[in-house]
Design an enzyme around this catalytic site. Sequence first.
Site, PDB file in Angstrom:
ATOM      1  N   LYS A   1      23.197  35.493  96.984  1.00  0.00           N
ATOM      2  CA  LYS A   1      24.177  34.404  96.912  1.00  0.00           C
ATOM      3  C   LYS A   1      24.216  33.690  98.266  1.00  0.00           C
ATOM      4  O   LYS A   1      24.416  34.326  99.312  1.00  0.00           O
ATOM      5  CB  LYS A   1      25.539  35.011  96.560  1.00  0.00           C
ATOM      6  CG  LYS A   1      26.491  34.055  95.906  1.00  0.00           C
ATOM      7  CD  LYS A   1      27.693  34.821  95.387  1.00  0.00           C
ATOM      8  CE  LYS A   1      28.730  33.927  94.782  1.00  0.00           C
ATOM      9  NZ  LYS A   1      29.945  34.676  94.427  1.00  0.00           N
TER      10      LYS A   1
HETATM   11  O1  G3P Z   1      33.072  33.433  92.003  1.00  0.00           O
HETATM   12  C1  G3P Z   1      33.912  32.679  92.811  1.00  0.00           C
HETATM   13  C2  G3P Z   1      35.234  33.268  92.857  1.00  0.00           C
HETATM   14  O2  G3P Z   1      35.202  34.540  93.421  1.00  0.00           O
HETATM   15  C3  G3P Z   1      36.288  32.435  93.459  1.00  0.00           C
HETATM   16  O3  G3P Z   1      37.389  32.666  92.688  1.00  0.00           O
HETATM   17  O4  G3P Z   1      39.760  32.774  92.136  1.00  0.00           O
HETATM   18  O5  G3P Z   1      38.982  33.076  94.514  1.00  0.00           O
HETATM   19  O6  G3P Z   1      38.889  30.851  93.426  1.00  0.00           O
HETATM   20  P1  G3P Z   1      38.848  32.320  93.234  1.00  0.00           P
END
Ligand code: G3P
Length: 219
Positions: free
Chosen positions: A87
């Site tokens: 990633k």
């Molecule tokens: O895969 C991306 C993710 O981990 C971000 O999610 O909920 O932190 O915006 P969030």
Amino acid sequence: MKFFIDTANLDEIKEAYDLGVLDGVTTNPSLMAKEGITGDDNVRAHYKAICDIVDDKVSAEVISTDFDGMVKEGKELAKIDDKIVVKVPMIKDGVKAIKYFSGEGIRTNCTLVFSAGQAILAAKAGATYLSPFIGRLDDISFDGLDLIEQIVHIYQNYGYDTQVLAASLRHTMHLIKCAEIGADVITCPLKVITGLLNHPLTDSGLAKFLADHAKAAGK
Ligand code: G3P
């Protein structure tokens, strides 16, 4: 549409895998930190533990932000297991690193994507997956789903191989809308996947079936 789970929690990964619908796992440095995983050796061991649970496609994120660092780190991550997808953040050196990994046959997931322009760059560099963050766009009053629709359209125009991996999903409607739009993959917390199970008519219908069965059996 493939389902990835967005967590570094081994119990949640096992639960999603046991449900029989899991196609992969995404992690990021924040999710690893949430599980208390620190230090290079521990982080690698944790990625290996995740790979041992699922069949394929475990995104492991580089911490470096320069090309040489990302290449070195990405190669080390890729050696952990054939299931690893490296990633890489959507920054200038990240695009260069994606191009490099693409040439080496190392799968990549371009992360922290918030615009169609970034999506075009990542596809041209040969990213395997592209992760636009829906929820974080919604948080600042931009429609994250509109971006998914725009990118799916652009990728279809040119037949790009890069798969649209809708990330930062917060609820079941995000997931269902991504399926309508035609995202290739979604990644989300376990509760979004299990939330798809819920319907009050299923619960009341099952209760009635079981009650009628018991009544007929004289119980
Ligand atoms: O895969 C991306 C993710 O981990 C971000 O999610 O909920 O932190 O915006 P969030």
